[in-house]
Design a protein around this motif. Structure first.
Motif, PDB file in Angstrom:
ATOM      1  N   LYS A 299      10.127  29.064 122.544  1.00 55.02           N
ATOM      2  CA  LYS A 299      11.268  28.418 123.171  1.00 55.02           C
ATOM      3  C   LYS A 299      10.917  27.041 123.981  1.00 55.02           C
ATOM      4  O   LYS A 299       9.289  26.713 124.022  1.00 55.02           O
ATOM      5  CB  LYS A 299      11.025  29.280 124.706  1.00 55.02           C
ATOM      6  N   THR A 300      11.470  26.362 124.991  1.00 50.09           N
ATOM      7  CA  THR A 300      10.947  24.955 125.331  1.00 50.09           C
ATOM      8  C   THR A 300      11.035  25.437 126.714  1.00 50.09           C
ATOM      9  O   THR A 300      11.536  25.723 127.460  1.00 50.09           O
ATOM     10  CB  THR A 300      12.863  23.994 125.128  1.00 50.09           C
ATOM     11  N   VAL A 301       9.918  24.775 127.134  1.00 52.31           N
ATOM     12  CA  VAL A 301       9.772  24.782 128.127  1.00 52.31           C
ATOM     13  C   VAL A 301       9.208  23.703 128.774  1.00 52.31           C
ATOM     14  O   VAL A 301       8.416  22.455 128.209  1.00 52.31           O
ATOM     15  CB  VAL A 301       7.728  25.531 128.957  1.00 52.31           C
ATOM     16  N   HIS A 302       9.785  22.979 129.843  1.00 50.79           N
ATOM     17  CA  HIS A 302      10.186  21.785 130.841  1.00 50.79           C
ATOM     18  C   HIS A 302       9.612  22.168 132.112  1.00 50.79           C
ATOM     19  O   HIS A 302       9.945  23.207 132.638  1.00 50.79           O
ATOM     20  CB  HIS A 302      11.587  21.873 130.747  1.00 50.79           C
ATOM     21  N   GLN A 330       5.090  33.903 130.827  1.00 52.91           N
ATOM     22  CA  GLN A 330       4.986  34.364 130.333  1.00 52.91           C
ATOM     23  C   GLN A 330       6.752  35.558 130.025  1.00 52.91           C
ATOM     24  O   GLN A 330       7.303  35.882 129.164  1.00 52.91           O
ATOM     25  CB  GLN A 330       4.222  35.246 130.146  1.00 52.91           C
ATOM     26  N   ASN A 331       6.525  36.101 131.888  1.00 52.85           N
ATOM     27  CA  ASN A 331       7.685  37.304 131.209  1.00 52.85           C
ATOM     28  C   ASN A 331       9.441  36.209 130.822  1.00 52.85           C
ATOM     29  O   ASN A 331       9.820  36.593 131.171  1.00 52.85           O
ATOM     30  CB  ASN A 331       7.898  37.607 133.227  1.00 52.85           C
ATOM     31  N   ALA A 332       8.898  34.420 131.541  1.00 50.55           N
ATOM     32  CA  ALA A 332      10.157  34.165 131.151  1.00 50.55           C
ATOM     33  C   ALA A 332      10.056  33.517 130.228  1.00 50.55           C
ATOM     34  O   ALA A 332      11.767  33.743 129.397  1.00 50.55           O
ATOM     35  CB  ALA A 332       9.972  32.929 132.285  1.00 50.55           C
ATOM     36  N   VAL A 333       9.593  33.296 129.256  1.00 52.09           N
ATOM     37  CA  VAL A 333       9.770  32.709 127.716  1.00 52.09           C
ATOM     38  C   VAL A 333      10.268  34.167 127.049  1.00 52.09           C
ATOM     39  O   VAL A 333      10.871  33.994 125.837  1.00 52.09           O
ATOM     40  CB  VAL A 333       8.002  32.841 127.681  1.00 52.09           C
ATOM     41  N   ASP A 334       9.563  35.798 127.238  1.00 53.37           N
ATOM     42  CA  ASP A 334       9.676  36.274 126.618  1.00 53.37           C
ATOM     43  C   ASP A 334      11.248  37.154 126.872  1.00 53.37           C
ATOM     44  O   ASP A 334      12.290  36.941 125.665  1.00 53.37           O
ATOM     45  CB  ASP A 334       9.111  37.787 127.569  1.00 53.37           C
ATOM     46  N   PHE A 335      11.770  36.106 127.775  1.00 51.28           N
ATOM     47  CA  PHE A 335      13.020  37.206 128.044  1.00 51.28           C
ATOM     48  C   PHE A 335      14.529  35.806 128.227  1.00 51.28           C
ATOM     49  O   PHE A 335      15.788  35.979 128.777  1.00 51.28           O
ATOM     50  CB  PHE A 335      13.445  38.242 129.240  1.00 51.28           C
ATOM     51  N   ALA A 336      13.795  34.060 127.948  1.00 51.62           N
ATOM     52  CA  ALA A 336      14.655  33.744 128.026  1.00 51.62           C
ATOM     53  C   ALA A 336      15.207  33.230 126.133  1.00 51.62           C
ATOM     54  O   ALA A 336      15.511  34.117 125.651  1.00 51.62           O
ATOM     55  CB  ALA A 336      13.996  31.855 128.142  1.00 51.62           C
ATOM     56  N   GLU A 337      16.565  33.090 126.307  1.00 55.30           N
ATOM     57  CA  GLU A 337      17.202  32.505 125.349  1.00 55.30           C
ATOM     58  C   GLU A 337      16.400  31.056 124.220  1.00 55.30           C
ATOM     59  O   GLU A 337      16.504  31.089 123.744  1.00 55.30           O
ATOM     60  CB  GLU A 337      18.750  32.563 125.237  1.00 55.30           C
ATOM     61  N   ILE A 340      13.447  26.853 129.094  1.00 53.84           N
ATOM     62  CA  ILE A 340      12.042  27.991 130.455  1.00 53.84           C
ATOM     63  C   ILE A 340      12.335  26.076 131.294  1.00 53.84           C
ATOM     64  O   ILE A 340      11.769  25.353 130.474  1.00 53.84           O
ATOM     65  CB  ILE A 340      11.194  27.875 130.079  1.00 53.84           C
ATOM     66  N   TRP A 341      12.309  26.271 132.470  1.00 57.67           N
ATOM     67  CA  TRP A 341      11.997  24.823 133.586  1.00 57.67           C
ATOM     68  C   TRP A 341      11.561  25.550 134.467  1.00 57.67           C
ATOM     69  O   TRP A 341      11.429  26.607 135.416  1.00 57.67           O
ATOM     70  CB  TRP A 341      13.225  25.106 134.201  1.00 57.67           C
ATOM     71  N   ILE A 342       9.605  24.849 135.173  1.00 54.50           N
ATOM     72  CA  ILE A 342       8.779  24.835 135.794  1.00 54.50           C
ATOM     73  C   ILE A 342       9.320  23.737 136.711  1.00 54.50           C
ATOM     74  O   ILE A 342       8.402  22.593 136.428  1.00 54.50           O
ATOM     75  CB  ILE A 342       7.493  24.930 135.095  1.00 54.50           C
ATOM     76  N   ASP A 357      14.732  30.451 134.000  1.00 60.45           N
ATOM     77  CA  ASP A 357      14.826  30.842 132.033  1.00 60.45           C
ATOM     78  C   ASP A 357      16.363  31.255 132.435  1.00 60.45           C
ATOM     79  O   ASP A 357      17.152  31.027 133.653  1.00 60.45           O
ATOM     80  CB  ASP A 357      14.278  31.733 132.262  1.00 60.45           C
ATOM     81  N   ASP A 358      16.867  30.867 130.883  1.00 58.72           N
ATOM     82  CA  ASP A 358      18.435  31.307 131.069  1.00 58.72           C
ATOM     83  C   ASP A 358      18.644  31.963 130.182  1.00 58.72           C
ATOM     84  O   ASP A 358      19.244  31.945 129.220  1.00 58.72           O
ATOM     85  CB  ASP A 358      18.904  29.488 129.865  1.00 58.72           C
TER      86      ASP A 358
END
Length: 462
Positions: A299-302, A330-337, A340-342, A357-358
């Motif tokens: 997943k891409t983390v911005h 981790q929760n956002a990465v697990d369930f994002a398509e 993820i934006w921070i 997350d999306d």
């Protein structure tokens, strides 16, 4: 880093915490109370009781206690079945006494609630249902079949049947309600206790990892000079041993292994030496450190900052903050398509962070309960496929919420909506949003009470 699965302890486990000595002591109190009640009723109020049978029922409890004392060691802890059998014995013994002393006409019939309440507090639901059903059966029998209470003159003491019926209904309702209430409350208490223990373990692990990283970094720093010396000496030997191939290969091997040791120590000590500078870091650096284990998971983390990055605050590198943010990411990465934006923002009074997350977001019916430990969602058509591989989403978010709140943070959970997409009839969900806010004075490395000064730079004496 491997995650440890922590589950709430069941009633069968909690039941084994009870010592046999505790149950024996409680039974002695009950025996003393029963003897006192019978003696007072016989000699003070002149009631004609079946003393022989009453003493036999009480004697059975005395014998059971003596057998338990002489056969089992004092430190024995009872299992689930053993506890259930002891409580069932006390319930039946009390029922026999009530049968001999007026049934539900006896005000001590209220004591039938005691064994059921104990079972609901410490035993499994199966045992509680069994004991509750037995209590209801005994109460129903005692309402119809019992020996009457008689005075010296032969007068039968009894209350109107309407009151007997009311006592019977009240006892049944009390048995069911108190059992359900006790099971629910004790279950939540034990779940919270288990979750807090897991939180403490997570914090201790993060603290140990931080300390270990500092030790390794210090070792890498201190070993740098001798490794450089070994490499230099081996290099000179390599150049001078041109006519000795065997020794030249050994010198090359020494230099190669010195380089390998340097690379290993560099990788292990990337954070630098564990000095005061490691106690604090720029805000974005701490966020990136927390997100680092989840960067390469497909997943891409911005990362975004809403203010001038030059003016970003330097915050305390507390294990609670790093581990709490890591759980949220981790929760956002697990369930994002895919993304993820921070986003980080700050002002003179506060520091805030949004993790988005999306994915499909949090189940709407659970938004108000996020942060409760060991929370389970109902399986239905709307949420059964949102979070595959997860039985629930309670403990991880509870640990993150608890750790961050210890650092002074306030957390809010929500689902995102795109107003433009709603107008165009497209999908409006933007996924889950977690908003974390601190008062700046709580974590600012310069303004916090926990901030540590680096000390004065002094000139070397020549």
């Amino acid at each position: 880093m491997q995650e440890t699965t922590v589950r709430p302890l069941g009633g069968d486990t909690r039941a084994s915490w009870i010592r046999l000595r505790t149950m024996i002591l409680l039974r002695w109190f009950a025996i003393g109370g029963q003897l006192t009640a019978i003696t007072v009723a016989q000699h003070w109020y002149g009631l004609q009781l079946e003393l022989g049978f009453c003493y036999m029922a009480i004697g059975a409890s005395v014998i059971a206690n003596l057998v338990a004392i002489f056969i089992f060691p004092e430190n024995k802890r009872l299992g689930e079945v053993e506890n259930m059998l002891m409580v069932l014995f006390d319930l039946l013994q009390l029922s026999i006494l009530l049968f001999l002393t007026g049934g539900l006409h006896n005000p001590f019939a209220l004591l039938m609630l005691g064994p059921v309440t104990i079972s609901a507090a410490v035993l499994t639901l199966r045992s509680t249902v069994l004991l509750g059903s037995t209590a209801i059966l005994m109460v129903s029998i005692l309402s119809q079949i019992h020996l009457p209470l008689r005075t010296d003159s032969g007068l039968i003491l009894e209350i109107p049947q309407l009151f007997v019926f009311g006592h019977w209904i009240a006892l049944i309702i009390a048995i069911v309600f108190i059992s359900a209430y006790s099971v629910r409350v004790t279950s939540e208490i034990h779940s919270m206790s288990d979750a807090l223990a897991a939180t403490q373990m997570a914090l201790a692990r993060e603290q140990k990892l931080t300390d270990l990283g500092g030790v390794v970094a210090a070792a890498a720093h201190e070993l740098g000079t001798p490794l450089a010396t070994i490499k230099l000496a081996s290099g000179e030997l390599y150049e001078e041993l041109t006519h000795h191939p065997d020794l030249r290969e050994d010198a090359a091997l020494i230099r190669e292994q010195a380089d390998r040791c340097r690379d290993i120590l560099r990788d292990m000590g990337r954070a630098g030496k564990d000095d005061l500078h490691l106690r604090q870091a720029p805000l974005m650096a701490v966020i990136e450190e927390a997100a680092e284990p989840h960067i390469g998971r497909g997943k891409t983390v911005h990362f975004h900052h809403l203010q001038d990055p030059v003016a970003q605050p330097s915050i305390l590198r507390q294990p609670e903050i790093i581990h709490g943010l890591r759980n949220l990411i981790q929760n956002a990465v697990d369930f994002a398509e895919t993304d993820i934006w921070i986003e980080a923002g700050w002002c003179d009074d506060s520091i805030s962070l949004r993790i988005m997350d999306d994915g499909c977001g949090f189940p709407p019916q659970l938004l108000g309960r996020i942060g409760d430990p060991f929370m389970r969602r109902r399986r239905n058509t709307t949420s059964s496929g949102l979070r595959p591989g997860y039985e629930g989403m309670g403990l991880g978010l509870f640990i993150a919420k608890t750790l961050l709140e210890r650092s002074g943070a306030e957390l809010r959970f929500a689902n995102g909506r795109d107003p433009v997409a709603v107008e165009e009839g497209k999908r409006a969900d933007l996924g889950a949003i977690v908003h974390v806010t601190w008062e700046r004075r709580r974590i600012d490395a310069n303004g916090s009470d926990q901030a540590r000064q680096f000390g004065e730079n002094r000139q070397f004496a020549v």
